[in-house]
Design an enzyme around this catalytic site. Structure first.
Site, PDB file in Angstrom:
ATOM      1  N   GLU A   1      -7.018   4.738   7.551  1.00 25.71           N
ATOM      2  CA  GLU A   1      -6.776   6.148   7.224  1.00 25.71           C
ATOM      3  C   GLU A   1      -7.976   6.769   6.511  1.00 25.71           C
ATOM      4  O   GLU A   1      -8.250   7.954   6.656  1.00 25.71           O
ATOM      5  CB  GLU A   1      -5.480   6.277   6.414  1.00 25.71           C
ATOM      6  CG  GLU A   1      -4.275   6.059   7.321  1.00 25.71           C
ATOM      7  CD  GLU A   1      -3.055   5.452   6.650  1.00 25.71           C
ATOM      8  OE1 GLU A   1      -2.991   5.420   5.418  1.00 25.71           O
ATOM      9  OE2 GLU A   1      -2.167   4.989   7.398  1.00 25.71           O
TER      10      GLU A   1
ATOM     11  N   SER B   1       3.477  -1.835  10.478  1.00 25.30           N
ATOM     12  CA  SER B   1       4.928  -1.886  10.663  1.00 25.30           C
ATOM     13  C   SER B   1       5.518  -3.251  10.337  1.00 25.30           C
ATOM     14  O   SER B   1       6.478  -3.692  10.982  1.00 25.30           O
ATOM     15  CB  SER B   1       5.309  -1.442  12.079  1.00 25.30           C
ATOM     16  OG  SER B   1       4.893  -0.099  12.304  1.00 25.30           O
TER      17      SER B   1
ATOM     18  N   GLY C   1       2.845  -1.002   4.355  1.00 23.93           N
ATOM     19  CA  GLY C   1       2.863   0.409   4.007  1.00 23.93           C
ATOM     20  C   GLY C   1       4.289   0.861   3.731  1.00 23.93           C
ATOM     21  O   GLY C   1       4.862   0.607   2.673  1.00 23.93           O
ATOM     22  N   GLY C   2       4.894   1.509   4.723  1.00 22.21           N
ATOM     23  CA  GLY C   2       6.212   2.128   4.561  1.00 22.21           C
ATOM     24  C   GLY C   2       7.260   1.237   3.908  1.00 22.21           C
ATOM     25  O   GLY C   2       7.969   1.674   2.990  1.00 22.21           O
TER      26      GLY C   2
ATOM     27  N   GLY D   1       2.493   2.562  10.843  1.00 21.44           N
ATOM     28  CA  GLY D   1       3.429   3.675  10.679  1.00 21.44           C
ATOM     29  C   GLY D   1       4.127   4.094  11.958  1.00 21.44           C
ATOM     30  O   GLY D   1       4.757   5.148  12.003  1.00 21.44           O
TER      31      GLY D   1
ATOM     32  N   GLU E   1      -5.271  -4.728  10.633  1.00 24.89           N
ATOM     33  CA  GLU E   1      -4.267  -3.674  10.801  1.00 24.89           C
ATOM     34  C   GLU E   1      -4.556  -2.911  12.090  1.00 24.89           C
ATOM     35  O   GLU E   1      -5.335  -1.934  12.073  1.00 24.89           O
ATOM     36  CB  GLU E   1      -4.306  -2.717   9.610  1.00 24.89           C
ATOM     37  CG  GLU E   1      -4.074  -3.405   8.274  1.00 24.89           C
ATOM     38  CD  GLU E   1      -3.571  -2.431   7.219  1.00 24.89           C
ATOM     39  OE1 GLU E   1      -2.423  -2.607   6.781  1.00 24.89           O
ATOM     40  OE2 GLU E   1      -4.295  -1.501   6.848  1.00 24.89           O
TER      41      GLU E   1
ATOM     42  N   ASN F   1       0.859  -1.186   0.000  1.00 24.40           N
ATOM     43  CA  ASN F   1       0.000   0.000   0.000  1.00 24.40           C
ATOM     44  C   ASN F   1       0.894   1.235   0.000  1.00 24.40           C
ATOM     45  O   ASN F   1       1.466   1.592   1.026  1.00 24.40           O
ATOM     46  CB  ASN F   1      -0.910  -0.033   1.245  1.00 24.40           C
ATOM     47  CG  ASN F   1      -1.775   1.203   1.356  1.00 24.40           C
ATOM     48  OD1 ASN F   1      -1.800   2.043   0.437  1.00 24.40           O
ATOM     49  ND2 ASN F   1      -2.488   1.328   2.460  1.00 24.40           N
ATOM     50  N   TRP F   2       0.977   1.862  -1.146  1.00 25.01           N
ATOM     51  CA  TRP F   2       1.867   3.029  -1.278  1.00 25.01           C
ATOM     52  C   TRP F   2       1.267   4.291  -0.661  1.00 25.01           C
ATOM     53  O   TRP F   2       1.934   5.330  -0.619  1.00 25.01           O
ATOM     54  CB  TRP F   2       2.162   3.306  -2.757  1.00 25.01           C
ATOM     55  CG  TRP F   2       3.086   2.328  -3.410  1.00 25.01           C
ATOM     56  CD1 TRP F   2       3.711   1.251  -2.826  1.00 25.01           C
ATOM     57  CD2 TRP F   2       3.505   2.332  -4.780  1.00 25.01           C
ATOM     58  NE1 TRP F   2       4.489   0.593  -3.743  1.00 25.01           N
ATOM     59  CE2 TRP F   2       4.378   1.234  -4.959  1.00 25.01           C
ATOM     60  CE3 TRP F   2       3.232   3.143  -5.875  1.00 25.01           C
ATOM     61  CZ2 TRP F   2       4.983   0.944  -6.191  1.00 25.01           C
ATOM     62  CZ3 TRP F   2       3.829   2.855  -7.095  1.00 25.01           C
ATOM     63  CH2 TRP F   2       4.692   1.772  -7.243  1.00 25.01           C
ATOM     64  N   LYS F   3       0.012   4.246  -0.269  1.00 24.28           N
ATOM     65  CA  LYS F   3      -0.650   5.424   0.303  1.00 24.28           C
ATOM     66  C   LYS F   3      -0.464   6.624  -0.640  1.00 24.28           C
ATOM     67  O   LYS F   3      -0.504   6.445  -1.850  1.00 24.28           O
ATOM     68  CB  LYS F   3      -0.151   5.673   1.729  1.00 24.28           C
ATOM     69  CG  LYS F   3      -0.271   4.379   2.566  1.00 24.28           C
ATOM     70  CD  LYS F   3      -0.070   4.561   4.025  1.00 24.28           C
ATOM     71  CE  LYS F   3      -0.272   3.217   4.732  1.00 24.28           C
ATOM     72  NZ  LYS F   3      -0.222   3.309   6.171  1.00 24.28           N
TER      73      LYS F   3
ATOM     74  N   HIS G   1      -9.716   1.125   4.668  1.00 22.97           N
ATOM     75  CA  HIS G   1      -8.436   1.338   5.357  1.00 22.97           C
ATOM     76  C   HIS G   1      -8.645   2.325   6.516  1.00 22.97           C
ATOM     77  O   HIS G   1      -9.428   3.275   6.395  1.00 22.97           O
ATOM     78  CB  HIS G   1      -7.390   1.883   4.372  1.00 22.97           C
ATOM     79  CG  HIS G   1      -6.017   1.841   4.963  1.00 22.97           C
ATOM     80  ND1 HIS G   1      -5.574   2.794   5.856  1.00 22.97           N
ATOM     81  CD2 HIS G   1      -5.018   0.942   4.840  1.00 22.97           C
ATOM     82  CE1 HIS G   1      -4.349   2.482   6.238  1.00 22.97           C
ATOM     83  NE2 HIS G   1      -3.980   1.360   5.636  1.00 22.97           N
TER      84      HIS G   1
HETATM   85  P1  13P Z   1       2.938   0.598   7.744  1.00 29.80           P
HETATM   86  O1  13P Z   1       3.486  -0.711   7.176  1.00 29.80           O
HETATM   87  O2  13P Z   1       3.661   1.796   7.235  1.00 29.80           O
HETATM   88  O3  13P Z   1       2.817   0.525   9.226  1.00 29.80           O
HETATM   89  O4  13P Z   1       1.439   0.745   7.168  1.00 29.80           O
HETATM   90  C1  13P Z   1       0.564  -0.321   7.273  1.00 29.80           C
HETATM   91  C2  13P Z   1      -0.642  -0.028   6.471  1.00 29.80           C
HETATM   92  O5  13P Z   1      -1.417   0.849   6.802  1.00 29.80           O
HETATM   93  C3  13P Z   1      -0.849  -0.812   5.240  1.00 29.80           C
HETATM   94  O6  13P Z   1      -2.122  -0.622   4.722  1.00 29.80           O
END
Ligand code: 13P
Length: 250
Positions: free
Chosen positions: A100, A212, A233-234, A172, A166, A13-15, A98
């Site tokens: 977010e 994470s 994510g990251g 994050g 999640e 997930n590149w956000k 998600h």
């Molecule tokens: P991180 O891996 O950056 O914690 O993000 C997780 C996430 O929200 C994937 O959708």
């Protein structure tokens, strides 16, 4: 493969990261470096990048998906994206709910269910994201929250689908759920799925961990019986670390 025959699934997930040139460069080195892996892999770039990413991934085993979908097929919904538009841009997956989007855009459990339903109607596989806040965990409400979120997301009975657990406190933050904590939640979700969609579908559905996830913790998380892969994510923004995580999955 899990004993129940579930193929691992790993999503990146590149956000709201990357520009088109970076995305194309990423895809080139990612596809070259990935080689043969056991897991199914998909990238979730932001919407304007989808055609470029789908084009760069064409002919590779890596799929792509949108980060959101509107329940309706078309209409006056400024800033939203429809299922047919995602399919047209080369998607086979879409994230629904998600945390977010729940936080930034006030998405309710019911809306997430409508989005998952729309995904299925348009031939997209929904990856339904659920998870508790730190306050909810500290108040011993994790299972109650997961039960409500998943129950409402599946109320329109979308199938097939995948679930991403999640925990919001792990997203994050660098703080990962321990393998035991994650397995406890995933085991609970597997049992809940059996009630919601039946034993056979529950055994077949993939439940991913997100929060994470990184090369240093993926193997011990993946070793848990009900963890079928990751939504990253990251660490998915760097092809090498994303590939290292994928390689931990069988
Ligand atoms: P991180 O891996 O950056 O914690 O993000 C997780 C996430 O929200 C994937 O959708």
């Amino acid at each position: 493969m899990s004993p129940d025959g579930r193929r691992p699934l790993v999503g990146g997930n590149w956000k709201m990261h990357m520009l088109r040139g970076e995305a194309e460069e990423y895809c080139r080195s990612f596809v070259t470096g990935l080689g043969d892996v056991a897991a199914e892999v998909a990238l979730f770039p932001s919407h304007p990048l989808l055609p470029a990413v789908a084009g760069a991934l064409a002919g590779s085993p890596v799929g792509c998906g949108g980060q959101d979908i509107h329940p309706e097929e078309k209409g006056a919904h400024t800033g939203d994206v429809s299922g047919p538009q995602l399919v047209d841009a080369g998607c086979s997956w879409v994230l629904c709910g998600h945390s977010e989007r729940r936080q930034d855009h006030g998405e309710s459990d019911e809306l997430v269910g409508q989005k998952a339903d729309a995904a299925i109607r348009h031939g997209l596989a929904p990856l339904i994201c659920i998870g508790e806040t730190l306050e909810e965990r500290q108040a011993n409400r994790t299972f109650e929250v997961l039960e409500r979120q998943l129950g409402r997301a599946l109320a329109g009975r979308p199938d097939p689908f995948a679930v991403a657990y999640e925990p919001i406190w792990a997203i994050g933050t660098g703080e990962t759920a321990t393998p035991e904590m994650a397995q406890e939640a995933h085991g609970f979700l597997r049992e809940l799925l059996a009630d919601l969609v039946g034993d056979e579908a529950a055994a077949a559905r993939r439940i991913l961990y997100g929060g994470s996830a990184k090369p240093g913790n993926a193997a011990e998380l993946f070793a848990q019986p009900d963890i079928d892969g990751f939504l990253v994510g990251g660490a998915s923004l760097d092809p090498e670390s994303f590939i290292a995580i994928i390689r931990c999955c069988g």
